[in-house]
Every structure is written in structure tokens, then in C-alpha cells.
Write a protein that holds these residues in place. Structure first.
Motif, PDB file in Angstrom:
ATOM      1  N   ASP A 164       0.805  -1.221   0.000  1.00 13.04           N
ATOM      2  CA  ASP A 164       0.000   0.000   0.000  1.00 13.04           C
ATOM      3  C   ASP A 164       0.841   1.275   0.000  1.00 13.04           C
ATOM      4  N   ASN A 165       2.117   1.169  -0.328  1.00 15.21           N
ATOM      5  CA  ASN A 165       2.938   2.373  -0.475  1.00 15.21           C
ATOM      6  C   ASN A 165       2.332   3.302  -1.527  1.00 15.21           C
ATOM      7  N   ALA A 166       2.441   4.598  -1.273  1.00 24.53           N
ATOM      8  CA  ALA A 166       2.010   5.648  -2.217  1.00 24.53           C
ATOM      9  C   ALA A 166       0.500   5.698  -2.412  1.00 24.53           C
ATOM     10  N   THR A 167      -0.268   5.097  -1.528  1.00 25.91           N
ATOM     11  CA  THR A 167      -1.723   5.184  -1.650  1.00 25.91           C
ATOM     12  C   THR A 167      -2.167   6.648  -1.598  1.00 25.91           C
ATOM     13  N   GLY A 168      -2.984   7.038  -2.551  1.00 28.01           N
ATOM     14  CA  GLY A 168      -3.464   8.414  -2.619  1.00 28.01           C
ATOM     15  C   GLY A 168      -2.544   9.379  -3.338  1.00 28.01           C
ATOM     16  N   LEU A 169      -1.392   8.889  -3.796  1.00 25.37           N
ATOM     17  CA  LEU A 169      -0.436   9.773  -4.473  1.00 25.37           C
ATOM     18  C   LEU A 169      -1.023  10.363  -5.745  1.00 25.37           C
ATOM     19  N   GLU A 170      -1.877   9.582  -6.425  1.00 29.01           N
ATOM     20  CA  GLU A 170      -2.426  10.070  -7.695  1.00 29.01           C
ATOM     21  C   GLU A 170      -3.260  11.342  -7.502  1.00 29.01           C
ATOM     22  N   LEU A 171      -3.973  11.431  -6.374  1.00 23.83           N
ATOM     23  CA  LEU A 171      -4.769  12.631  -6.112  1.00 23.83           C
ATOM     24  C   LEU A 171      -3.868  13.851  -5.947  1.00 23.83           C
ATOM     25  N   SER A 172      -2.782  13.683  -5.198  1.00 18.90           N
ATOM     26  CA  SER A 172      -1.858  14.800  -4.993  1.00 18.90           C
ATOM     27  C   SER A 172      -1.193  15.224  -6.292  1.00 18.90           C
ATOM     28  N   VAL A 173      -0.814  14.248  -7.117  1.00 22.13           N
ATOM     29  CA  VAL A 173      -0.149  14.564  -8.385  1.00 22.13           C
ATOM     30  C   VAL A 173      -1.086  15.321  -9.315  1.00 22.13           C
ATOM     31  N   VAL A 174      -2.303  14.808  -9.483  1.00 21.95           N
ATOM     32  CA  VAL A 174      -3.257  15.458 -10.377  1.00 21.95           C
ATOM     33  C   VAL A 174      -3.612  16.848  -9.859  1.00 21.95           C
ATOM     34  N   ALA A 175      -3.830  16.964  -8.544  1.00 27.03           N
ATOM     35  CA  ALA A 175      -4.157  18.268  -7.967  1.00 27.03           C
ATOM     36  C   ALA A 175      -3.028  19.260  -8.193  1.00 27.03           C
ATOM     37  N   ALA A 176      -1.791  18.818  -7.977  1.00 32.14           N
ATOM     38  CA  ALA A 176      -0.644  19.714  -8.130  1.00 32.14           C
ATOM     39  C   ALA A 176      -0.458  20.140  -9.585  1.00 32.14           C
ATOM     40  N   VAL A 177      -0.587  19.189 -10.511  1.00 32.00           N
ATOM     41  CA  VAL A 177      -0.397  19.493 -11.931  1.00 32.00           C
ATOM     42  C   VAL A 177      -1.467  20.460 -12.425  1.00 32.00           C
ATOM     43  N   LEU A 178      -2.722  20.186 -12.084  1.00 35.41           N
ATOM     44  CA  LEU A 178      -3.792  21.077 -12.519  1.00 35.41           C
ATOM     45  C   LEU A 178      -3.722  22.418 -11.812  1.00 35.41           C
ATOM     46  N   LEU A 179      -3.311  22.405 -10.536  1.00 37.87           N
ATOM     47  CA  LEU A 179      -3.139  23.655  -9.806  1.00 37.87           C
ATOM     48  C   LEU A 179      -2.089  24.535 -10.475  1.00 37.87           C
ATOM     49  N   GLY A 180      -1.100  23.896 -11.102  1.00 42.30           N
ATOM     50  CA  GLY A 180      -0.050  24.641 -11.782  1.00 42.30           C
ATOM     51  C   GLY A 180      -0.460  25.209 -13.127  1.00 42.30           C
ATOM     52  N   GLY A 181      -1.732  25.045 -13.512  1.00 42.55           N
ATOM     53  CA  GLY A 181      -2.216  25.668 -14.738  1.00 42.55           C
ATOM     54  C   GLY A 181      -2.239  24.772 -15.957  1.00 42.55           C
ATOM     55  N   ILE A 182      -1.985  23.470 -15.786  1.00 43.53           N
ATOM     56  CA  ILE A 182      -2.077  22.555 -16.918  1.00 43.53           C
ATOM     57  C   ILE A 182      -3.545  22.299 -17.207  1.00 43.53           C
ATOM     58  N   ASP A 183      -3.979  22.564 -18.426  1.00 41.73           N
ATOM     59  CA  ASP A 183      -5.382  22.439 -18.786  1.00 41.73           C
ATOM     60  C   ASP A 183      -5.770  20.971 -18.862  1.00 41.73           C
ATOM     61  N   PHE A 184      -6.833  20.594 -18.150  1.00 42.25           N
ATOM     62  CA  PHE A 184      -7.286  19.200 -18.129  1.00 42.25           C
ATOM     63  C   PHE A 184      -7.693  18.725 -19.525  1.00 42.25           C
ATOM     64  N   ASP A 185      -8.127  19.642 -20.370  1.00 44.43           N
ATOM     65  CA  ASP A 185      -8.519  19.281 -21.731  1.00 44.43           C
ATOM     66  C   ASP A 185      -7.330  19.173 -22.680  1.00 44.43           C
TER      67      ASP A 185
END
Length: 335
Positions: free
Chosen positions: A239-260
């Protein structure tokens, strides 16, 4: 609004400014934030997010997403622990784990590019599948007795500074990613694919192959992150890194990367990563509960999607008002 002012209020610039403001306030108002141990802890805990954010940025720019990154990292760590228990050397284990990440990314990429399945649905499925395989491989065991030199590299600091030793390899990877995305034909093709796949195909871009390469790179970096996670925290578990995907996606989109797809910069993505990491660190120092931190991350994810869209709508509205107030700038139809 002048061109220079428009550039200054771009979303990624705003995120960078917010990061600076947060750091200044934290140094001045949060006890313990500025000491070397905490800064090293902050950067070390943020590095797993930052590592996966590099290929994820390229993938989202191209109009796709990979939500299986945390499960791939967990699977990599589980295989690492299993092989170590069986007596294999760490120098052999790590390349095998990275190869496993390539295979995981290849599976995702083939399902998306060859079968035409949506990446969101595919990677939700492989998120569960890879995590399940990790549990089968290692069970509930925790492997902790890795070689001390590798543990020291993953968790140690550079001399008397607060910088983790692993920060230097990250800077090298970041430089490579920046050059690839912003200074090569391949990087320009990612923006074209994200903006319009059909137009990109007419322009001669091999869209399917490009996306497949990105999924493989994301799998590779996720596996590398899994290895780093196990060594940094001195524990390989399924179970290492559980929930990491949420942090990565949040950080990337927060940085202005357009989801589309089609918009964004790596500078903005990295600023988003460290803004999220610093905010989580400050909340921990202020004894904010883990559940509340998850809520904050979720709110940031919504804001990161909504903010750039609102900013673009305001920009379009202002452009429309300028055009309406200056009709002489419109082309005069020929007689």
C-alpha cells in the motif's frame, strides 16, 4: 490590458506568486517551519509527487491522464521488497522494477491508443488491478532491511544543507523534461495533439505513438517513485504511495495545466507541486488532521480546474470589449 500585464497574470505565474507568499508567511508565522530538518522533510515528502508530476504534465498537455501512477509505484515497491527477501541484489532489483513500470505504462498506453478506450476509465481500472497484484506479491508484509547506503541516499541530506541528496537527480530530470516539452519538436507536438488530435494528424504527427511513449514514460517514472518511496521511508509495502495520484493530479492542474490538453508549462506544474507540498507541511505543523488535509487537497483540485477556465473567460470577455470599443481595428470588407 497590455501584453506584459496579461503575461504577468497568467495562472502559472499566479501559482508561483502564491508559493512565494506561502513560504514567506510560513517562515514568519509557523513555528519550526524554517529549520533545516523540517525543510528537508518538506522537500523529501514532496519529491514523490514531483517525480510523477513530470511525465504527468506531458501526458495531460497531450489530452490524456494516468490515475494508476500510485498503484504502479506501490507495485514497484512490493516487487522490490519481495525480490529483496528472496536474496536478489538491490542493483538487480531496481532495473527490474523500472522495467515493470515500463510494462505497466505500456499496458495503459496500448489500451488507450490501440483500442481507443478513454484514459480516465482505463487507468481507474489498472489503478485497482496493479494495487491488487501488489497485495498478492507481498501480502501484508513490510520489508525494511534494505542496504544502508541506499537508505541514506533516499533520506539523507547534502552535507549541512537542508537539501535532500535525491533532490539533485530530480533537478536533472526536471531540466530534461523542460527541454523536451518547451524546446523540442516532440514537445510542440504534444501541445498540438492536446489542442486538436485531428489537426495534429493532418500536420503529420503520429498521435498514437506519441501518446504511447508518454504512458510508458509515466509508468517508468511511477516505478522509480515506488523505489524511492520504499527507500525514503525505509519500508516496502503493497500500500505504499496510496493516494499519491490525487496529490499529483491536484498539483499538476493547480499549476495551470489544462485538463482538456493543449495548455500549460512545466514551471507552473512544479510550482503547483511545491505549493501543495508546502501547504501540507504547514498544516501538519499546525496539527491539522489528515482528514482535513485531504479535504483541502480536494478543494484545491476543484479550484485548479475552475481557476484557469475563469481566467480565460475573463480574458476573452476583455478582448471582446476591446474589439467592440475599437471598431476601426476590424478589417474593412472589400467592395
Amino acid at each position: 490590458m497590455s501584453e506584459s500585464l496579461t503575461r504577468a497574470v497568467r495562472w502559472d505565474t499566479v501559482v508561483g506568486a502564491l508559493l512565494v507568499v506561502l513560504l514567506l508567511l510560513s517562515f514568519g508565522c509557523v513555528d519550526g517551519f524554517g529549520n533545516s530538518l523540517n525543510l528537508s522533510f518538506l522537500i523529501g515528502n514532496t519529491l514523490p509527487i514531483a517525480l510523477v508530476a513530470l511525465p504527468m504534465t506531458l501526458l495531460v498537455v497531450s489530452g490524456e491522464i494516468d490515475l494508476s501512477v500510485a498503484s504502479t509505484a506501490g507495485l514497484s515497491g512490493a516487487v522490490m521488497g519481495k525480490l529483496w527477501n528472496q536474496g536478489m541484489t538491490i542493483e538487480t532489483i531496481i532495473p527490474l522494477c523500472l522495467l515493470l513500470g515500463v510494462v505497466c505504462g505500456l499496458v495503459n498506453g496500448l489500451l488507450v491508443t490501440r483500442l481507443g478506450l478513454p484514459s480516465l476509465a482505463v487507468t481507474i481500472g489498472t489503478l485497482a488491478a496493479y494495487r491488487g497484484i501488489a497485495q498478492i506479491v507481498l501480502g501484508s508484509d513490510a520489508v525494511t532491511d534494505f542496504p544502508s547506503q541506499y537508505l541514506n541516499f533516499a533520506s539523507g541530506r547534502l552535507g549541512n544543507t537542508f537539501l535532500p541528496q535525491a533532490f539533485l537527480p530530480f533537478v536533472v530530470l526536471l531540466a530534461i523534461a523542460v527541454v523536451v516539452l518547451h524546446a523540442t519538436p516532440f514537445g510542440r507536438s504534444l501541445f498540438a495533439v492536446g489542442a486538436s488530435e485531428e489537426a495534429a494528424r493532418f500536420a503529420g504527427i503520429r498521435v498514437k505513438r506519441t501518446k504511447l511513449v508518454l504512458f510508458v514514460a509515466t509508468g517508468f517514472m511511477s516505478a522509480l517513485t515506488g523505489v524511492f518511496w520504499a527507500l525514503h521511508y525505509a519500508s516496502a509495502r503493497y500500500d505504499n504511495a496510496t493516494g499519491l495520484e490525487l496529490s499529483v493530479v491536484a498539483a499538476v492542474l493547480l499549476g495551470g495545466i489544462d485538463f482538456d490538453g493543449g495548455r500549460g508549462t512545466l514551471g507552473g506544474a512544479v510550482a503547483g507541486v511545491f505549493l501543495l507540498g508546502a501547504l501540507q507541511n504547514v498544516m501538519s505543523l499546525l496539527n491539522v488532521s489528515a482528514q482535513s488535509q485531504i479535504v483541502v487537497t480536494g478543494v484545491l483540485l476543484v479550484v485548479s480546474v475552475l481557476g484557469p477556465r475563469v481566467a480565460r473567460q475573463i480574458s476573452v470577455a476583455r478582448a471582446g470589449r476591446r474589439a467592440a470599443s475599437n471598431p476601426t481595428s476590424s478589417p474593412v470588407p472589400s467592395s
